[in-house]
Scaffold this motif. Structure first.
Motif, PDB file in Angstrom:
ATOM      1  N   PRO A   1       0.863  -1.269  -0.028  1.00 11.68           N
ATOM      2  CA  PRO A   1      -0.193  -0.154   0.089  1.00 11.68           C
ATOM      3  C   PRO A   1       0.769   1.126   0.036  1.00 11.68           C
ATOM      4  N   VAL A   2       0.442   2.292  -0.740  1.00 12.59           N
ATOM      5  CA  VAL A   2       1.150   3.388  -0.629  1.00 12.59           C
ATOM      6  C   VAL A   2       0.566   4.398   0.047  1.00 12.59           C
TER       7      VAL A   2
ATOM      8  N   TYR B   1      -9.870   2.991   3.055  1.00  9.38           N
ATOM      9  CA  TYR B   1      -9.287   2.726   1.572  1.00  9.38           C
ATOM     10  C   TYR B   1      -8.038   2.574   1.732  1.00  9.38           C
ATOM     11  N   THR B   2      -7.461   1.514   1.050  1.00 11.80           N
ATOM     12  CA  THR B   2      -5.721   1.280   0.990  1.00 11.80           C
ATOM     13  C   THR B   2      -5.670   1.583  -0.674  1.00 11.80           C
ATOM     14  N   ILE B   3      -4.621   2.307  -0.932  1.00  7.25           N
ATOM     15  CA  ILE B   3      -4.199   2.610  -2.336  1.00  7.25           C
ATOM     16  C   ILE B   3      -3.064   1.683  -2.719  1.00  7.25           C
TER      17      ILE B   3
ATOM     18  N   ASP C   1      -2.313  -1.464  -9.080  1.00 10.44           N
ATOM     19  CA  ASP C   1      -3.478  -2.096  -9.600  1.00 10.44           C
ATOM     20  C   ASP C   1      -2.781  -3.335 -10.492  1.00 10.44           C
ATOM     21  N   THR C   2      -2.915  -4.464  -9.801  1.00 12.92           N
ATOM     22  CA  THR C   2      -2.259  -5.567 -10.586  1.00 12.92           C
ATOM     23  C   THR C   2      -3.291  -6.676 -11.149  1.00 12.92           C
TER      24      THR C   2
ATOM     25  N   ALA D   1      -8.046   1.727  -5.422  1.00 14.01           N
ATOM     26  CA  ALA D   1      -8.409   1.836  -4.033  1.00 14.01           C
ATOM     27  C   ALA D   1      -9.285   0.808  -3.819  1.00 14.01           C
ATOM     28  N   VAL D   2      -8.762  -0.104  -2.640  1.00 12.68           N
ATOM     29  CA  VAL D   2      -9.285  -1.109  -2.026  1.00 12.68           C
ATOM     30  C   VAL D   2     -10.079  -0.970  -0.868  1.00 12.68           C
TER      31      VAL D   2
END
Ligand code: ZN
Length: 95
Positions: free
Chosen positions: A5-6, A27-29, A32-33, A89-90
């Motif tokens: 996460p960043v 939310y964790t940024i 995107d994989t 964003a997760v």
């Protein structure tokens, strides 16, 4: 590619299951994989004259522009790499 996460943000959002109650959600940024993620895009530019090479999904092919530029301008020895990477964003738990 890692899922490191960043950034983590807390946003007020509506939790739809319980009506219109406003609650916080984390939310964790992350990079995107996912299979449908946008591709990485690479390009290089000359630091001396600021001419830009073409964008490319291949870093090696993007890098080849620097050799073409160097042949045309042997005194231009500094380059800058530009990388465009997709992030997403997760959503985390409701708080
Ligand atoms: Zn140049």
């Amino acid at each position: 590619m890692s899922e490191t996460p960043v950034s983590v943000v807390r946003l007020a959002a509506v939790e739809r299951q319980s009506g219109r109650t406003f609650r916080f959600r984390e939310y964790t940024i992350v990079p995107d994989t996912e299979p449908d993620a946008e591709p990485w895009i690479f390009s290089f530019e000359c630091v001396v004259c600021e001419e830009e090479g073409p964008e490319n999904a291949s870093q090696e092919e993007a890098l080849s522009w620097t050799l073409v530029h160097l042949k045309a301008y042997p005194e231009h020895l500094s380059f800058r790499e530009r990388i465009t990477r997709p992030y997403r964003a997760v959503p985390g738990r409701w708080q």
